[in-house]
Write a protein that holds these residues in place. Structure first.
Motif, PDB file in Angstrom:
ATOM      1  N   CYS A   1     -37.160 -10.971  53.161  1.00  0.00           N
ATOM      2  CA  CYS A   1     -35.712 -10.877  53.366  1.00  0.00           C
ATOM      3  C   CYS A   1     -35.383 -10.746  54.856  1.00  0.00           C
ATOM      4  O   CYS A   1     -34.400 -11.328  55.341  1.00  0.00           O
ATOM      5  CB  CYS A   1     -35.147  -9.685  52.591  1.00  0.00           C
ATOM      6  SG  CYS A   1     -35.200  -9.880  50.794  1.00  0.00           S
TER       7      CYS A   1
ATOM      8  N   LEU B   1     -32.327 -24.343  56.317  1.00  0.00           N
ATOM      9  CA  LEU B   1     -33.478 -23.553  55.904  1.00  0.00           C
ATOM     10  C   LEU B   1     -34.615 -23.747  56.883  1.00  0.00           C
ATOM     11  O   LEU B   1     -34.762 -24.811  57.495  1.00  0.00           O
ATOM     12  CB  LEU B   1     -33.929 -23.978  54.501  1.00  0.00           C
ATOM     13  CG  LEU B   1     -32.902 -23.815  53.377  1.00  0.00           C
ATOM     14  CD1 LEU B   1     -33.505 -24.263  52.056  1.00  0.00           C
ATOM     15  CD2 LEU B   1     -32.427 -22.370  53.285  1.00  0.00           C
TER      16      LEU B   1
ATOM     17  N   GLU C   1     -32.635 -24.328  44.452  1.00  0.00           N
ATOM     18  CA  GLU C   1     -31.431 -25.087  44.090  1.00  0.00           C
ATOM     19  C   GLU C   1     -31.549 -26.546  44.519  1.00  0.00           C
ATOM     20  O   GLU C   1     -31.224 -27.466  43.758  1.00  0.00           O
ATOM     21  CB  GLU C   1     -30.198 -24.460  44.748  1.00  0.00           C
ATOM     22  CG  GLU C   1     -29.824 -23.090  44.224  1.00  0.00           C
ATOM     23  CD  GLU C   1     -28.661 -22.491  45.008  1.00  0.00           C
ATOM     24  OE1 GLU C   1     -28.139 -23.191  45.913  1.00  0.00           O
ATOM     25  OE2 GLU C   1     -28.273 -21.346  44.721  1.00  0.00           O
TER      26      GLU C   1
ATOM     27  N   ALA D   1     -34.408 -19.026  47.140  1.00  0.00           N
ATOM     28  CA  ALA D   1     -33.377 -19.317  46.144  1.00  0.00           C
ATOM     29  C   ALA D   1     -32.648 -20.616  46.475  1.00  0.00           C
ATOM     30  O   ALA D   1     -32.391 -21.450  45.598  1.00  0.00           O
ATOM     31  CB  ALA D   1     -32.387 -18.161  46.073  1.00  0.00           C
ATOM     32  N   ARG D   2     -32.330 -20.806  47.757  1.00  0.00           N
ATOM     33  CA  ARG D   2     -31.637 -22.030  48.168  1.00  0.00           C
ATOM     34  C   ARG D   2     -32.551 -23.244  48.016  1.00  0.00           C
ATOM     35  O   ARG D   2     -32.108 -24.310  47.566  1.00  0.00           O
ATOM     36  CB  ARG D   2     -31.171 -21.880  49.621  1.00  0.00           C
ATOM     37  CG  ARG D   2     -30.491 -23.123  50.198  1.00  0.00           C
ATOM     38  CD  ARG D   2     -29.280 -23.522  49.399  1.00  0.00           C
ATOM     39  NE  ARG D   2     -28.638 -24.688  49.955  1.00  0.00           N
ATOM     40  CZ  ARG D   2     -27.965 -25.588  49.247  1.00  0.00           C
ATOM     41  NH1 ARG D   2     -27.851 -25.434  47.933  1.00  0.00           N
ATOM     42  NH2 ARG D   2     -27.393 -26.615  49.825  1.00  0.00           N
TER      43      ARG D   2
ATOM     44  N   ASP E   1     -35.631 -14.087  56.446  1.00  0.00           N
ATOM     45  CA  ASP E   1     -34.432 -14.857  56.151  1.00  0.00           C
ATOM     46  C   ASP E   1     -33.305 -14.509  57.115  1.00  0.00           C
ATOM     47  O   ASP E   1     -32.612 -15.386  57.627  1.00  0.00           O
ATOM     48  CB  ASP E   1     -33.958 -14.548  54.728  1.00  0.00           C
ATOM     49  CG  ASP E   1     -34.555 -15.507  53.714  1.00  0.00           C
ATOM     50  OD1 ASP E   1     -35.303 -16.417  54.115  1.00  0.00           O
ATOM     51  OD2 ASP E   1     -34.270 -15.340  52.521  1.00  0.00           O
TER      52      ASP E   1
ATOM     53  N   ASP F   1     -26.472 -22.892  56.764  1.00  0.00           N
ATOM     54  CA  ASP F   1     -27.042 -23.490  55.562  1.00  0.00           C
ATOM     55  C   ASP F   1     -28.399 -24.125  55.816  1.00  0.00           C
ATOM     56  O   ASP F   1     -29.010 -24.664  54.892  1.00  0.00           O
ATOM     57  CB  ASP F   1     -26.088 -24.558  55.007  1.00  0.00           C
ATOM     58  CG  ASP F   1     -24.828 -23.936  54.415  1.00  0.00           C
ATOM     59  OD1 ASP F   1     -24.919 -22.783  53.959  1.00  0.00           O
ATOM     60  OD2 ASP F   1     -23.785 -24.596  54.425  1.00  0.00           O
TER      61      ASP F   1
ATOM     62  N   ARG G   1     -34.299 -12.268  45.499  1.00  0.00           N
ATOM     63  CA  ARG G   1     -33.619 -11.672  46.654  1.00  0.00           C
ATOM     64  C   ARG G   1     -33.856 -12.444  47.941  1.00  0.00           C
ATOM     65  O   ARG G   1     -33.218 -12.167  48.952  1.00  0.00           O
ATOM     66  CB  ARG G   1     -34.082 -10.229  46.843  1.00  0.00           C
ATOM     67  CG  ARG G   1     -33.689  -9.298  45.702  1.00  0.00           C
ATOM     68  CD  ARG G   1     -34.089  -7.883  46.022  1.00  0.00           C
ATOM     69  NE  ARG G   1     -35.539  -7.735  46.118  1.00  0.00           N
ATOM     70  CZ  ARG G   1     -36.151  -6.683  46.662  1.00  0.00           C
ATOM     71  NH1 ARG G   1     -35.434  -5.712  47.198  1.00  0.00           N
ATOM     72  NH2 ARG G   1     -37.463  -6.616  46.687  1.00  0.00           N
ATOM     73  N   VAL G   2     -34.775 -13.383  47.927  1.00  0.00           N
ATOM     74  CA  VAL G   2     -35.107 -14.127  49.147  1.00  0.00           C
ATOM     75  C   VAL G   2     -34.225 -15.380  49.184  1.00  0.00           C
ATOM     76  O   VAL G   2     -34.442 -16.337  48.445  1.00  0.00           O
ATOM     77  CB  VAL G   2     -36.594 -14.516  49.172  1.00  0.00           C
ATOM     78  CG1 VAL G   2     -36.939 -15.234  50.470  1.00  0.00           C
ATOM     79  CG2 VAL G   2     -37.464 -13.270  49.014  1.00  0.00           C
ATOM     80  N   ARG G   3     -33.235 -15.377  50.058  1.00  0.00           N
ATOM     81  CA  ARG G   3     -32.238 -16.442  50.092  1.00  0.00           C
ATOM     82  C   ARG G   3     -32.874 -17.801  50.333  1.00  0.00           C
ATOM     83  O   ARG G   3     -32.494 -18.800  49.726  1.00  0.00           O
ATOM     84  CB  ARG G   3     -31.203 -16.150  51.187  1.00  0.00           C
ATOM     85  CG  ARG G   3     -30.025 -17.139  51.189  1.00  0.00           C
ATOM     86  CD  ARG G   3     -29.223 -17.034  52.458  1.00  0.00           C
ATOM     87  NE  ARG G   3     -29.972 -17.524  53.600  1.00  0.00           N
ATOM     88  CZ  ARG G   3     -30.043 -18.808  53.962  1.00  0.00           C
ATOM     89  NH1 ARG G   3     -29.420 -19.726  53.246  1.00  0.00           N
ATOM     90  NH2 ARG G   3     -30.741 -19.182  55.015  1.00  0.00           N
ATOM     91  N   ARG G   4     -33.863 -17.854  51.224  1.00  0.00           N
ATOM     92  CA  ARG G   4     -34.494 -19.128  51.562  1.00  0.00           C
ATOM     93  C   ARG G   4     -35.126 -19.765  50.321  1.00  0.00           C
ATOM     94  O   ARG G   4     -34.961 -20.960  50.072  1.00  0.00           O
ATOM     95  CB  ARG G   4     -35.562 -18.887  52.638  1.00  0.00           C
ATOM     96  CG  ARG G   4     -36.401 -20.097  52.991  1.00  0.00           C
ATOM     97  CD  ARG G   4     -37.299 -19.753  54.169  1.00  0.00           C
ATOM     98  NE  ARG G   4     -38.072 -18.545  53.913  1.00  0.00           N
ATOM     99  CZ  ARG G   4     -39.269 -18.529  53.326  1.00  0.00           C
ATOM    100  NH1 ARG G   4     -39.822 -19.670  52.936  1.00  0.00           N
ATOM    101  NH2 ARG G   4     -39.908 -17.404  53.127  1.00  0.00           N
TER     102      ARG G   4
ATOM    103  N   GLY H   1     -31.816 -16.972  59.990  1.00  0.00           N
ATOM    104  CA  GLY H   1     -30.583 -17.512  59.439  1.00  0.00           C
ATOM    105  C   GLY H   1     -29.919 -18.512  60.360  1.00  0.00           C
ATOM    106  O   GLY H   1     -29.633 -18.221  61.510  1.00  0.00           O
TER     107      GLY H   1
END
Length: 322
Positions: A79, A91, A281, A277-278, A82, A89, A272-275, A86
């Protein structure tokens, strides 16, 4: 002495992989360095974390107690990475995907290329192996599977449906004689999985063709595909390989097709890890787009055959092959 994150990272790798050499391969360290890091962590904590045996490294009770805290630190570091990296958007960093080799060879290349083109700082590693990946051992950040696991702290998302179909090269079919029904497959040379090495029940399908063992076999879907391209025989293959290979013909489309699905499997803590999760997607959306393109190509090919190309296997009056 306060334990360092670097040492905890090595501890987690050894605990998950069961050996210094495997942990070192995962982390890019030689086994001796990994061993020194484990020794330094044990010295800092004043306890033994592993028991060595001919079978490898096994956690002691103290090691077992440390595992959840080390995993929590791992998630916190992910996290933090990330947050530091950041870029809106965009990665960045490394993501490792485990996938069956059929999916990795024929479906993921275009998808991954599009993702990396949009995110130049992202490093994507595709590990193509004909087996199920163990996410609890962190063999990959996420995995694509052909069946949904029912155990472990995992999240499972259905990605897309596909079909397994019977196919052969036009050259093979020209010599094979008429194939009008499943019974005509008897005596034909079939290519398939080595029965003892089938890693998922969804791939155990030759019995539906009345075959116990294929004459030519491999544990790899990609090798089977190349065998069929070379004219070795008929094989059950993924429908998404057909649009890219005009010499392959879909055989008995009305009589044999198996519906299957790909699933995205992730460790529950990675939500919880945005990278990650994105990236998940983007991967799911890309695979769905790619399969839509395949469906369109198969429909167009079927239409062109219906319009008068003729049945290349010689069965007049039946549904033409794609």
């Amino acid at each position: 002495m306060t334990p360092s994150w670097d040492d905890l990272r090595v501890f987690l790798a050894v605990a998950r992989q069961g050996s210094l050499s495997a942990a070192g391969t995962t982390l890019g360290l030689d086994p001796a360095t990994a061993g020194r890091r484990v020794g330094r962590l044990e010295a800092a904590l004043g306890t033994v974390l592993f028991l060595k045996s001919p079978q490898g490294y096994a956690l002691t009770e103290a090691g077992e107690r440390l595992m959840p805290h080390a995993a929590e630190a791992e998630q916190a570091m992910a996290c933090a990475e990330d947050a530091v990296r950041g870029q809106g958007d965009r990665l960045a960093g490394a993501v490792r995907i485990g996938a069956p080799d059929g999916c990795a060879n024929f479906l993921l290349p275009r998808v991954v290329t599009e993702i990396v083109a949009a995110h130049p700082a992202l490093e994507v590693q595709v590990v193509a192996l004909p087996r199920v990946f163990n996410l609890n051992r962190r063999e990959a950040d996420m995995a694509i599977g052909v069946s949904a696991p029912t155990a472990g702290r995992l999240t499972v998302q259905k990605i897309v449906d596909y079909r397994l179909v019977l196919a052969a090269s036009r050259g093979f079919l020209a010599k094979a004689g008429p194939i009008r029904r499943l019974e005509d497959l008897r005596g034909q040379r079939l290519v398939g999985y080595i029965p003892e090495m089938i890693f998922d029940k969804e791939l155990d399908y030759l019995g539906r063709l009345g075959v116990d063992r294929p004459q030519i076999a491999s544990n790899s879907a990609a090798v089977q595909y190349q065998m069929v391209r070379a004219g070795a025989g008929l094989a059950v293959t993924h429908d998404f390989v057909l649009p890219g290979e005009p010499d392959l013909q879909w055989v008995l489309p009305e009589q044999f097709a198996l519906d299957r699905s790909f699933f995205l499997i992730r460790h529950a803590d990675d939500a919880r890890v945005r990278r990650l999760a994105r990236f998940a997607e983007l991967l799911v959306a890309g695979m769905r787009r790619e399969m839509a393109r395949v469906r369109e190509a198969l429909t167009e090919a079927s239409g062109s055959v219906d319009a008068g190309e003729g049945d290349r296997t010689g069965h007049a009056g039946e549904e033409p092959a794609v």
